[in-house]
Write a protein that holds these residues in place. Structure first.
Motif, PDB file in Angstrom:
ATOM      1  N   TYR A   8      23.248  38.005  25.755  1.00 33.04           N
ATOM      2  CA  TYR A   8      24.507  37.466  25.267  1.00 33.04           C
ATOM      3  C   TYR A   8      25.564  38.485  25.622  1.00 33.04           C
ATOM      4  O   TYR A   8      25.464  39.649  25.266  1.00 33.04           O
ATOM      5  N   ALA A  10      29.712  38.495  25.714  1.00 30.77           N
ATOM      6  CA  ALA A  10      30.964  37.773  25.487  1.00 30.77           C
ATOM      7  C   ALA A  10      31.940  37.915  26.646  1.00 30.77           C
ATOM      8  O   ALA A  10      32.884  37.149  26.763  1.00 30.77           O
ATOM      9  N   ASN A  17      32.725  32.816  26.622  1.00 33.11           N
ATOM     10  CA  ASN A  17      32.068  33.623  25.592  1.00 33.11           C
ATOM     11  C   ASN A  17      30.680  33.081  25.249  1.00 33.11           C
ATOM     12  O   ASN A  17      30.260  33.100  24.111  1.00 33.11           O
ATOM     13  N   LEU A  18      29.957  32.604  26.252  1.00 37.23           N
ATOM     14  CA  LEU A  18      28.658  31.989  26.025  1.00 37.23           C
ATOM     15  C   LEU A  18      27.525  32.952  26.331  1.00 37.23           C
ATOM     16  O   LEU A  18      27.640  33.825  27.175  1.00 37.23           O
ATOM     17  N   GLU A  37      25.974  25.812  22.958  1.00 37.48           N
ATOM     18  CA  GLU A  37      26.061  25.627  21.507  1.00 37.48           C
ATOM     19  C   GLU A  37      25.720  26.945  20.821  1.00 37.48           C
ATOM     20  O   GLU A  37      24.727  27.589  21.163  1.00 37.48           O
ATOM     21  N   ALA A  38      26.504  27.336  19.826  1.00 38.41           N
ATOM     22  CA  ALA A  38      26.339  28.633  19.170  1.00 38.41           C
ATOM     23  C   ALA A  38      24.956  28.800  18.532  1.00 38.41           C
ATOM     24  O   ALA A  38      24.394  29.895  18.540  1.00 38.41           O
ATOM     25  N   TRP A  39      24.371  27.758  18.013  1.00 38.94           N
ATOM     26  CA  TRP A  39      23.092  27.881  17.313  1.00 38.94           C
ATOM     27  C   TRP A  39      21.913  28.115  18.252  1.00 38.94           C
ATOM     28  O   TRP A  39      20.864  28.598  17.823  1.00 38.94           O
ATOM     29  N   TYR A  41      21.547  30.256  20.850  1.00 37.72           N
ATOM     30  CA  TYR A  41      21.242  31.653  21.167  1.00 37.72           C
ATOM     31  C   TYR A  41      20.304  32.286  20.139  1.00 37.72           C
ATOM     32  O   TYR A  41      19.258  32.828  20.521  1.00 37.72           O
TER      33      TYR A  41
END
Length: 160
Positions: A8, A10, A17-18, A37-39, A41
Motif C-alpha cells: 500500500y 498512498a 491513493n490505492l 475499495e478501502a476494505w 486491502y
C-alpha cells in the motif's frame, strides 16, 4: 494468480491513493492491480500474512504451487474451474440468478478501473499490449448506470 508482492503506497503514481497487488498472471506477465475499495486491502493483507502461510509452509503443498495467491482445500493452486464454481456458489447464495463468469467479472473490473483511473491504467492492469483490446472490455452500459453486480453486492452488505 501468483503473488509476487503486495503493498500500500498512498503516493503510487498513476494509482492515486490505492493499494496495489502485484501479481504474475497469464503469459507470465507482471501486473499491478489497484485495490479500488478501502476494505479489500486489510482483508487481503490479513489473508496473505495469516492464512496463506498455512499453505506455503505446508510440506503437502506441491512446490510448483507455493507461489499461488489462493489455494484449494487440498493445498493446490485454485484452478479456473474451481474459481468458476466458487463464483457460481456465492452468487447463488446472494440471490443473483444471472450467471457470471470470471471473464465477465474481469470486464467489470476493467470498466471500473478505466472509470476511476483511465483507459491507459486499465490497459496496463489488464496486461494488454494495445488500448484497443482494453476498449473491447469496456462496458459503457455498466459505466453509465453503475455496474448492476457491484450495486447488488454493495446493497447486500449495506443492509447487514
Amino acid at each position: 494468480i501468483n503473488v509476487s508482492d503486495f503493498d500500500y503506497n498512498a503516493l503510487t503514481p498513476g494509482y492515486k491513493n490505492l493499494g496495489l497487488l502485484h501479481v504474475i498472471g497469464k503469459g507470465n506477465k507482471l501486473r499491478h492491480l489497484p485495490i479500488l475499495e478501502a476494505w479489500i486491502y486489510p482483508v487481503l493483507k490479513a489473508y496473505i500474512e495469516q492464512v496463506r502461510p498455512y499453505w506455503t509452509d505446508n510440506p503437502k503443498t506441491p512446490e510448483r504451487d507455493k507461489d499461488a495467491l489462493f489455494f484449494s482445500n487440498c493445498g493446490k493452486r485454485l484452478s479456473p474451474s474451481a474459481v468458476q464454481g466458487i463464483i457460481n456458489k456465492r452468487f447463488h447464495n446472494a440471490g443473483v440468478t444471472r450467471r457470471f463468469s470470471p471473464h465477465r467479472l474481469r470486464s467489470s473490473a476493467i470498466t471500473r478501473i478505466a472509470d476511476q483511473l483511465g483507459l491507459k491504467v486499465a490497459s496496463t492492469c489488464a496486461g494488454h499490449s494495445f488500448a484497443a483490446t482494453t476498449d473491447g472490455y469496456y462496458d459503457i452500459r455498466a459505466s453509465a448506470s453503475g455496474d448492476a453486480l457491484s450495486n447488488h453486492v454493495k446493497a447486500l452488505y449495506e443492509s447487514q
